[in-house]
Write a protein that holds these residues in place. Sequence first.
Motif, PDB file in Angstrom:
ATOM      1  N   VAL A 129      -4.062   1.213   7.753  1.00  9.91           N
ATOM      2  CA  VAL A 129      -2.633   1.493   7.842  1.00  9.91           C
ATOM      3  C   VAL A 129      -2.279   2.464   6.719  1.00  9.91           C
ATOM      4  CG1 VAL A 129      -0.322   0.496   7.612  1.00  9.91           C
ATOM      5  CG2 VAL A 129      -2.096  -0.726   8.899  1.00  9.91           C
ATOM      6  N   GLU A 179      -6.590  -4.627  10.312  1.00 14.65           N
ATOM      7  CA  GLU A 179      -7.440  -4.859   9.136  1.00 14.65           C
ATOM      8  C   GLU A 179      -8.287  -3.622   8.860  1.00 14.65           C
ATOM      9  OE1 GLU A 179      -8.109  -7.152   6.606  1.00 14.65           O
ATOM     10  OE2 GLU A 179      -9.582  -5.626   6.086  1.00 14.65           O
ATOM     11  N   TYR A 180      -8.255  -3.210   7.624  1.00 16.34           N
ATOM     12  CA  TYR A 180      -8.978  -2.014   7.192  1.00 16.34           C
ATOM     13  C   TYR A 180     -10.502  -2.173   7.324  1.00 16.34           C
ATOM     14  CZ  TYR A 180     -10.774   1.422   3.856  1.00 16.34           C
ATOM     15  OH  TYR A 180     -11.477   2.417   3.258  1.00 16.34           O
ATOM     16  N   VAL A 182      -6.142 -14.193   4.038  1.00 17.42           N
ATOM     17  CA  VAL A 182      -5.635 -15.558   4.190  1.00 17.42           C
ATOM     18  C   VAL A 182      -4.178 -15.574   4.667  1.00 17.42           C
ATOM     19  CG1 VAL A 182      -5.429 -17.762   3.023  1.00 17.42           C
ATOM     20  CG2 VAL A 182      -7.119 -16.130   2.244  1.00 17.42           C
ATOM     21  N   ILE A 183      -3.315 -14.813   3.985  1.00 20.13           N
ATOM     22  CA  ILE A 183      -1.881 -14.848   4.322  1.00 20.13           C
ATOM     23  C   ILE A 183      -1.637 -14.306   5.723  1.00 20.13           C
ATOM     24  CG2 ILE A 183       0.377 -13.871   3.730  1.00 20.13           C
ATOM     25  CD1 ILE A 183      -0.391 -14.046   0.798  1.00 20.13           C
ATOM     26  N   GLY A 196      -2.940  -8.449  -0.147  1.00 25.86           N
ATOM     27  CA  GLY A 196      -3.334  -8.934  -1.463  1.00 25.86           C
ATOM     28  C   GLY A 196      -2.144  -9.136  -2.376  1.00 25.86           C
ATOM     29  N   ILE A 216      -9.679 -22.412   1.053  1.00 22.54           N
ATOM     30  CA  ILE A 216      -9.347 -22.875   2.408  1.00 22.54           C
ATOM     31  C   ILE A 216      -8.358 -21.941   3.100  1.00 22.54           C
ATOM     32  CG2 ILE A 216      -8.347 -24.810   3.741  1.00 22.54           C
ATOM     33  CD1 ILE A 216      -9.050 -26.568   1.190  1.00 22.54           C
ATOM     34  N   GLU A 238      -2.857 -16.887   8.355  1.00 24.89           N
ATOM     35  CA  GLU A 238      -2.066 -18.129   8.399  1.00 24.89           C
ATOM     36  C   GLU A 238      -0.687 -17.854   8.999  1.00 24.89           C
ATOM     37  OE1 GLU A 238      -1.927 -20.063   4.563  1.00 24.89           O
ATOM     38  OE2 GLU A 238      -4.030 -20.650   4.635  1.00 24.89           O
ATOM     39  N   ILE A 253       0.858  -1.181   0.000  1.00 25.63           N
ATOM     40  CA  ILE A 253       0.000   0.000   0.000  1.00 25.63           C
ATOM     41  C   ILE A 253       0.900   1.239   0.000  1.00 25.63           C
ATOM     42  CG2 ILE A 253      -2.181  -0.831   0.960  1.00 25.63           C
ATOM     43  CD1 ILE A 253      -1.119  -0.545   3.709  1.00 25.63           C
TER      44      ILE A 253
END
Length: 462
Positions: free
Chosen positions: A238, A204-205, A184-185, A268, A346, A188, A151
């Motif tokens: 952020v 998280e936005y 996801v990333i 992303g 998943i 995890e 970003i």
Amino acid sequence: MEKKEHDLVVIGAGPGGYVAAIRAAQLGMNVACVEKESALGGTCLRVGCIPSKALLESSERYEMTQHQAAEHGLLVGEVGIDVGAMLKRKEKIVDNLTKGVAFLFKKNKVTLYSGAARFTSPDKIVVKGTSSVEVMSKRFLIATGSSPATIPGVAFDGRRIGSSTEALSYDTVPTHLIVIGAGVIGLELGSVWRRLGAKVTVLEYLDRILPEMDEEIAKTAQRSFKKQGMDIRTGCKVTAARVVGDECVVEVEGSEPLRAERVLVAVGRKPLTQGLGLEAAGVKLSDKGRIIVDKSFNTTAANIYAIGDVIGGAMLAHKASDEGVACVENLAGKHGHINYDAIPSIVYTDPEVASVGQHEAQLATQGVPFKKGSFLFRANGRAMCLGSVDGMVKILAHAQTDRVLGVHIVGPRAGELIAEATVAMEYGASAEDLARACHAHPTLSEAIKEAALAVEGRAIHA
Ligand code: NAD
């Protein structure tokens, strides 16, 4: 310059490209694959799906030994970790798999060109490796994948502020890790380092985590992650991150800056199309930077095709592989098949999160009438024996036809359980079909049967 010629040249040896190359060779084409990295397998095998699962497994076993062994009556001494050994194990798995792809190329007579491909015209590329080769082909398939996005205001420094690639190889456990993005990333890899002892703050936005998942399922997962000690802050935009002295400073809109030892940027991924010479080939991009293709994966250039992360849709390895196979089967005059309504997704956290088909908000937006049935793992015997009872299975079925439209799971081994739902949807099953099928006892899969029964309000154990 050396000159070569093929029926099909695949650019990129990730799960999309290498699978397509092998399938095309099986179908009798003279195939080559170009890869710029020394190891085959793409992001997924080298610095994505596989190494992250290796670390998730190691860190989960560490956490279980620490916190659950006693409950099972297991007496263990002091439990410690050897990050070096953990990373070595991960690298060995990656090495085995990437070498496996090289073996499969040899076995199927796929020619490998090592180097970066660039179109010089619609029917010609130059591969620049240790030497340069000019490769002509009847057709090309672009499968170059994606790379981590960032970003504005946040620049990777390759050490403290980095992407998943760096977070898969931290040589020590960070005291405090800030994760930007609860996708996801972020979840995890945030889980990996939290289990190994890091304080983990996820920024998280949006006002929720896992924006692609069913909201109720994501909320259930969020409760579990919080219980485990992950500090998840939603509604946090952020705006910048930089290294100051020995620490990273992260700026968040409307609040005080945060400080941490390391920052993982997981906001992303972006399609990888730079340097390919797409203008020379006549391949056009959408305004989102993805390669435009038709239903046969044909780009705006007649003999050039594209699949996987560089085109639209979910950035998932299995979606890319299936597109690759469908694309080359079409080229060989067969009927390549991919069903975008039945692609599972998943998240390999604990509990795992898995889904296939549409979620509630999507169905509501489309005005599709649906009914739903849920079943909690709390009432499943196998889940109790596993000591993993958080979560549920939710099935969404068409209100009139009963056809299964979506299955969403948060809970133990959700990633394996979703396969049954995917096959059911591929065959156009109804909730009644799932409910009628005999499910072995005691298994986690009984939760799917019960959720299917619950669609008609007749679950037995609820
Ligand atoms: P993602 O799109 O899943 O999540 C990114 C998150 O970052 C979003 O929730 C977004 O709202 C948030 N975000 C964006 N800008 C922000 C800001 N300024 N401040 C705070 N938060 C911000 O992306 P990802 O987790 O980086 O994963 C990338 C891709 O890789 C995805 O397409 C994913 O499906 C794929 N992937 C899949 C798997 C898997 O299948 N298990 C694993 C890893 C990655």
